[in-house]
Design an enzyme around this catalytic site. Structure first.
Site, PDB file in Angstrom:
ATOM      1  NE  ARG A 114      -3.421   2.167   2.776  1.00  0.00           N
ATOM      2  CZ  ARG A 114      -5.032   1.537   2.819  1.00  0.00           C
ATOM      3  NH1 ARG A 114      -5.685   1.129   1.950  1.00  0.00           N
ATOM      4  NH2 ARG A 114      -5.736   3.398   2.344  1.00  0.00           N
ATOM      5  CG  HIS A 141      -7.992   1.177  -3.288  1.00  0.00           C
ATOM      6  ND1 HIS A 141      -7.665  -0.018  -2.349  1.00  0.00           N
ATOM      7  CD2 HIS A 141      -8.853   1.805  -2.021  1.00  0.00           C
ATOM      8  CE1 HIS A 141      -7.932  -0.452  -1.410  1.00  0.00           C
ATOM      9  NE2 HIS A 141      -8.575   0.838  -1.122  1.00  0.00           N
ATOM     10  CD  GLN A 144     -13.201  -0.489  -0.470  1.00  0.00           C
ATOM     11  OE1 GLN A 144     -12.434  -0.208   0.099  1.00  0.00           O
ATOM     12  NE2 GLN A 144     -14.906  -0.623  -0.719  1.00  0.00           N
ATOM     13  CG  ASP A 236     -12.629   8.244  -1.935  1.00  0.00           C
ATOM     14  OD1 ASP A 236     -13.150   7.850  -0.866  1.00  0.00           O
ATOM     15  OD2 ASP A 236     -11.492   7.887  -2.888  1.00  0.00           O
ATOM     16  CB  CYS A 276     -13.843   2.963  -0.660  1.00  0.00           C
ATOM     17  SG  CYS A 276     -12.914   4.434  -0.238  1.00  0.00           S
ATOM     18  NE  ARG A 304     -10.525  -3.663   1.303  1.00  0.00           N
ATOM     19  CZ  ARG A 304      -9.485  -2.813   0.725  1.00  0.00           C
ATOM     20  NH1 ARG A 304      -9.798  -1.261   1.301  1.00  0.00           N
ATOM     21  NH2 ARG A 304      -7.964  -3.051   1.098  1.00  0.00           N
TER      22      ARG A 304
END
Length: 318
Positions: A114, A141, A144, A236, A276, A304
């Site tokens: 990440r 991403h 996700q 987001d 998210c 997730r």
């Protein structure tokens, strides 16, 4: 719930840097695997298919959901997860990504990273002899988005033919949702100020995916156009990690892009609201929406774990 056709997935030893790397059948196969694993998890049935496997997790960005879901996932699958702070590695003192990749390949069975630059993840994957999973970069991403598809499938019973509207910054989340939706035949509309539109190269790829799947892709600066008759509304944060210096500028630019009840009057009556997380109530979304009856944000967060377990099983299996 309509069952997705069971498909054979062979991702053994492969990297996942973006969902664009996967065929639509592979994405569907991962969702089906996630459904299976979730059912077993809820019944506390753990088969431990990754017994003895070790996943190294490199973090250059702070995390709640990514770290906990990957670590718990590996434990439930019978393996182990090793947390590696990027600043604590020799990477932080100038060792090359290529050297780091080759060294870690001597110890681990897979790497999840990440970080900020997507090119760093690509370089890591190029030189590693083990699979590399993108846990988040500034460009994509994918994990996700995979969990989001799982959530939509659980709630709506299908994917193809639905419409997802994303309101906000054309960021890594927008990119991954565009790819995910156009790969599986979901219509997707992105609404953002023109200066914050998604990356043009990513958009061009998704237009090709949409031609194949029959999905419709719309990029607009009008939130009302995007939301009209949408089955899923997604947003987001307006300012992501690493963009803190732009916060005031972004608050002004996105002022008219808040997801609130007035905007959602244009969506379908049974819409899902997705985010998210982490969320900033009163900025990109009103508290009434994110805490309201249409919100599935915590189901997303929970998924997730299950989506990533499916990915880990398929990539790290013997």
């Amino acid at each position: 719930m309509t069952t997705i056709q069971q498909l054979d997935v062979d991702l053994k030893g492969k990297d996942l840097l973006t969902l664009a790397d996967l065929a639509s059948e592979e994405i569907i196969g991962l969702i089906e695997k996630a459904v299976e694993l979730k059912e077993k998890t809820l019944k506390k049935q753990f088969d431990h298919p990754l017994k003895g496997k070790i996943l190294g997790m490199i973090f250059d960005k702070s995390s709640t959901r990514t770290r906990v879901s990957f670590e718990v996932g590996m434990i439930q699958l019978g393996g182990s997860a090793l947390y590696l702070n990027g600043n604590d590695l020799q990477l932080g003192r100038g060792e090359t990504i290529a050297d780091t990749a080759q060294v870690l390949s001597q110890y681990l069975d897979g790497i999840m990273i990440r970080t900020f630059s997507h090119s760093s993840v690509e370089e890591l994957a190029e030189h590693a002899a083990i699979p590399v999973i993108n846990g988040l970069t500034d460009l994509y991403h994918p994990c996700q988005a995979l969990a989001d598809l799982l959530t939509v499938y659980e709630k709506k019973g299908k994917l193809a033919g639905l419409k997802l509207a994303y309101i906000g910054d054309g960021n890594n989340m927008a990119h991954s949702l565009m790819i995910a939706c156009t790969k599986v035949g979901m219509d997707v509309s992105i609404a953002a100020p023109k200066e914050y539109f998604p990356d043009s190269a990513v958009t061009a790829k998704c237009e090709k995916f949409a031609e194949i799947s029959g999905a419709k892709l719309v990029i607009t600066d009008s939130p009302t156009e995007a939301v009209k008759d949408a089955d899923i509304i997604y947003t987001d944060v307006w300012t992501s990690m690493g963009q803190e210096a732009e916060n005031e500028q972004r608050l002004k630019a996105f002022h008219d892009y808040q997801v609130n009840e007035d905007l959602l009057d244009l969506a379908k009556k049974d819409y899902l609201f997705m985010h998210c997380l982490p969320a900033h109530r009163g900025e990109e979304v009103s508290a009434e929406v994110i805490d309201g009856p249409h919100s599935v944000v915590f189901d997303q967060a929970g998924n997730r774990l299950h989506a990533q377990k499916a990915l880990l099983v398929e990539i790290l299996k013997d």
